[in-house]
Every structure is written in structure tokens, then in C-alpha cells.
Scaffold this motif. Structure first.
Motif, short mmCIF file in Angstrom:
data_model
loop_
_atom_site.label_atom_id
_atom_site.label_comp_id
_atom_site.label_asym_id
_atom_site.label_seq_id
_atom_site.Cartn_x
_atom_site.Cartn_y
_atom_site.Cartn_z
N LEU A 60 -24.48 27.14 124.44
CA LEU A 60 -25.10 25.83 124.35
C LEU A 60 -25.47 25.29 125.73
CD1 LEU A 60 -23.06 23.98 121.57
CD2 LEU A 60 -24.90 25.64 121.35
N ALA A 61 -24.62 25.54 126.70
CA ALA A 61 -24.90 25.07 128.06
C ALA A 61 -26.17 25.71 128.60
CB ALA A 61 -23.72 25.36 128.98
N ALA A 62 -26.36 26.97 128.31
CA ALA A 62 -27.58 27.65 128.77
C ALA A 62 -28.81 27.03 128.15
CB ALA A 62 -27.50 29.14 128.44
N PHE A 63 -28.71 26.59 126.90
CA PHE A 63 -29.87 26.01 126.22
C PHE A 63 -30.34 24.72 126.88
CE2 PHE A 63 -31.71 23.33 122.81
CZ PHE A 63 -32.77 24.13 122.45
N VAL A 64 -29.41 23.94 127.42
CA VAL A 64 -29.78 22.66 128.03
C VAL A 64 -29.73 22.71 129.55
CG1 VAL A 64 -29.13 21.28 126.04
CG2 VAL A 64 -27.42 21.78 127.80
N ALA A 107 -21.30 18.55 120.07
CA ALA A 107 -21.95 17.94 121.23
C ALA A 107 -21.40 18.59 122.48
CB ALA A 107 -21.70 16.43 121.25
N LEU A 108 -22.10 18.36 123.58
CA LEU A 108 -21.72 18.95 124.86
C LEU A 108 -21.59 17.84 125.90
CD1 LEU A 108 -21.31 21.95 125.71
CD2 LEU A 108 -23.56 21.82 126.78
N LEU A 109 -20.48 17.84 126.62
CA LEU A 109 -20.25 16.91 127.72
C LEU A 109 -20.30 17.69 129.03
CD1 LEU A 109 -19.32 14.21 129.03
CD2 LEU A 109 -16.95 14.95 128.57
N PRO A 146 -24.38 28.20 117.46
CA PRO A 146 -25.41 29.15 117.88
C PRO A 146 -26.34 29.59 116.76
CG PRO A 146 -23.32 29.71 118.92
CD PRO A 146 -23.03 28.63 117.90
N ALA A 147 -25.84 29.58 115.51
CA ALA A 147 -26.72 29.91 114.39
C ALA A 147 -27.82 28.87 114.24
CB ALA A 147 -25.90 30.01 113.09
N GLY A 148 -27.52 27.61 114.57
CA GLY A 148 -28.55 26.58 114.53
C GLY A 148 -29.62 26.81 115.59
#
Length: 386
Positions: free
Chosen positions: A69-73, A229-231, A273-275
Motif C-alpha cells: 500500500l505504501a508503494a501505491f501512494v 488506512a495508512l498513516l 492488495p486484492a482491491g
């Protein structure tokens, strides 16, 4: 302006009720069927042998998702932690700042209500105070930056600013705000960007924003299960960030200490990650273009039916339509009207009162069609007259 062509097959990826016009994706999202099934498989694994699920390799699996997820943002995975939602991330930051009497927190009048409540609760406990920057609705970046700077004083210790505002669906120039505050206050003022809506609809990277703290939901526009969510925390703040609940990973420090909460349901995170796979399969840019075009089309249709003028376009899949004066003029009236729209028009929308006027918020997603907006166009004017 005409409605965009649907993305072939996209509507079949979701299980939403076909009898309801779902125009409120921005509040709770909608989880694709394949992601629901991925999460159910994880639930089945958990229930088949809970001791093994929780004690063998779970922390490593969570760390893998965090990196994904971090890589995506565009965030540093070592400086990020998975949390349940943006509000939880904000609460975690507030708990780590050790504010006291005389300190100030600056927010804007476009902020999310639950965040404002959290800040006010902290101020009551600590003696700190909150200052509110009155930011114009018009997308004038200079005016926005100026309004925020005017609210920052020598006692300001934290600035909270939304990247995409929830009640008014505006994009705030967070890059410029960060630069301006840094130029005036150097490192004295910590900056938290509430990017609850950003993942999946804005291309900006967390590193590019340059804030001290950033928090974004993946269950709104990135097709993750709700509760994901990601902080992201700048390196200089890592040691200050403490979990809201102390558990067994406390000695490991951030991010592990924040992520591990014992018998928590981690399946939304593990299925996230499936999302992203669904989003990337449809095409991130194609989804953005479709949703923005459809949201703006629906906004234009409803504005014409209500004879109101809408704010300038922002390129978001969420738009707002100001209601006629007197409609939904306070939060209680806005809640009551939203429920009537749901009950009588079988349509789900966002609806907020901002500066004494009601603003109906429309979201568009790949499962929507033009006819979803027609229910509002045909029914809302009459409902407002009743």
C-alpha cells in the motif's frame, strides 16, 4: 456535457443493490465481489485455526501489505503503519504530540467533523486551543494558502489540513500550504495532511506532499475492505508516535506497535492488495476519468433541475450541489433530508451543512450510470417543496 461511456464489465464487479441509486461512494466505499471473497477466505483461514493464524507469520503478512500500500501512494514503508481509518490515524498523531496549555492547533472550516471533535476533546484535556481558518469555497489557491497562514500564530504547534475536503469536495493545495508554513514557521509547526479521500483518486505521492504526518483511507476509492488506512510519519516523529492501545508489539516501536492490537480482525488489511488489483486491472487513469466525468455530468443535471450555481470543477469523482437557501441549513436538518432522500427516492447521497447552507455531495463510481442521477433530478425538487 454528456455522460461517459461505461467501462465494460465494471458494473458486474460489485454487489450493490440494483434497486438503490448509490451516489455516496465517498462515505463508505463499495467492496468489489472478488475482494469480498478474498477477505472471506482469510476469515475462513482465521476461524479454522485462530491460534495459528494469529501467532505464525501474521506480523510478516501485515508488513507485506504495508509495503504494498505504501508503494501505491509513494510513502516510505518503514515510516508508515496500517490503521483502521483516517480518524484513527489522526487520533494516533494527536496522542503523540504532548500538547499543553497555550499551544494551538489550526484546522480549517472544511475539515471532517470527527477530526474536529477529536481536536476539541484533546484541547479540553490539555488546555490547548483550536483556531479555525476560514477557507473560501472557490478554488483560489492563493486565497486558501493565505487563509491558512493567517490562522497560524507563534503558538501554533499543529496544522491539520485536508487534501480532499469531505463536506465540500474541494482539493486543497496541500503542497503549497506545507511550503508556505515551512517558510514562515520552519519546523515549529507540525503539519498533518488528512488525505482520507486521496488514495485512488489523486496521483500525488506522500513523499511529494512533504507533511510531517499523512493519513489516507484505502476503503473509499482504492477498493479495499472497510477499515483499511495508512498513516505515514516523518522520520523525526517516529519515536513520538505511540499506539492508542498498548499490546505485545509495544517494545518493537513504530510501526509494529501501532499495527498490532491482539485479537483484532486483520482480514481487511490482508485483503487490501486484492482491491488494488481490481483498480489496476480496470486501469487507474481510466477509472479516474470515468468517475470524474460522470460526477460532473450528474452535478450539472441536478444543478439545472434545482436552478442553482455550482462551484468550479475540481477534477474529483465527488461533486457538490448547493441546495436552495433554507434547505439543510444545519446538521440536524441535513441528516433528516438525507434520510428522506434515501427512503423516498431510494438514493444514497452525502449531505452536509456548511456555513449555514446545505450541500448535497454526489459520488460517481464505475458501477454508476446516468439513470442513477435521474432519480434525484426528477424527485428532489418536489421533495424540497414538501
Amino acid at each position: 456535457m454528456s455522460a461517459p461511456e461505461p467501462i465494460p464489465g465494471a458494473r458486474l464487479l460489485f454487489s450493490n443493490d440494483a434497486a438503490v441509486a448509490q451516489l455516496n461512494h465517498g462515505s463508505f466505499g463499495m467492496v468489489p465481489i472478488s475482494v469480498q471473497r478474498a477477505q472471506q477466505r482469510l476469515r475462513d483461514e482465521m476461524e479454522a485455526n485462530p491460534p495459528r493464524f494469529f501467532s505464525v507469520g501474521l506480523e510478516e503478512r501485515i508488513a507485506h501489505v504495508r509495503r504494498h500500500l505504501a508503494a501505491f501512494v509513494g510513502a516510505d514503508p518503514d515510516n508508515t503503519a496500517l490503521v483502521d481509518n483516517a480518524t484513527t490515524g489522526v487520533a494516533t498523531v494527536l496522542a503523540g504530540l504532548d500538547l499543553g496549555s497555550g499551544d494551538e492547533i489550526v484546522t480549517t472550516d472544511h475539515g471532517y467533523g470527527a477530526v474536529d471533535l477529536a481536536v476539541d476533546a484533546l484541547c479540553r484535556r490539555t488546555g490547548a486551543s483550536r483556531r479555525v481558518a476560514r477557507v473560501p469555497l472557490a478554488p483560489d489557491d492563493d486565497a486558501v494558502v493565505g487563509a491558512v497562514l493567517d490562522a497560524v500564530t507563534g503558538r501554533t504547534r499543529l496544522l491539520i489540513v485536508d487534501h480532499v475536503t469531505s463536506p465540500t469536495a474541494r482539493v486543497l493545495p496541500v503542497h503549497r500550504i506545507v511550503e508556505a508554513v515551512r517558510g514562515r514557521a520552519s519546523e515549529r509547526v507540525a503539519i498533518l495532511v488528512d488525505a482520507a479521500h486521496a488514495p485512488g483518486i489523486l496521483p500525488d505521492s506522500v513523499a511529494g506532499v512533504g507533511a510531517d504526518f499523512w493519513v489516507g483511507n484505502f476503503h473509499k476509492w482504492a477498493y479495499a475492505p472497510r477499515g483499511t488506512a495508512l498513516l505515514s510519519v516523518a522520520a523525526r516523529w517516529r519515536e513520538r508516535i505511540r499506539p492508542l492501545v498498548v499490546s505485545w508489539s509495544q517494545p518493537a516501536g513504530f510501526p509494529d506497535s501501532v499495527e498490532w492490537v491482539g485479537a483484532h480482525d486483520y482480514t481487511p488489511w490482508l485483503a487490501a492488495p486484492a482491491g488494488l488489483f481490481v483498480l489496476r486491472s480496470l486501469g487507474v487513469d481510466a477509472v479516474r476519468r470515468h468517475n470524474v466525468a460522470l460526477a460532473e455530468h450528474g452535478q450539472a443535471l441536478l444543478a439545472e433541475a434545482l436552478h442553482v450555481t455550482v462551484p468550479a470543477r475540481t477534477g474529483l469523482p465527488m461533486t457538490v450541489v448547493p441546495l436552495p437557501p433554507g434547505a439543510a441549513a444545519d446538521p440536524a436538518a441535513a441528516t433528516a433530508l438525507r434520510r428522506r432522500i434515501s427512503d423516498e427516492l431510494t438514493t444514497e447521497v452525502g449531505l452536509n451543512s456548511w456555513r449555514g447552507r446545505g450541500y448535497l455531495r454526489l459520488s460517481a463510481q464505475v458501477y454508476n450510470r446516468e439513470e442513477d442521477f435521474h432519480r434525484l433530478v426528477e424527485g428532489l425538487p418536489k421533495l424540497l417543496r414538501q
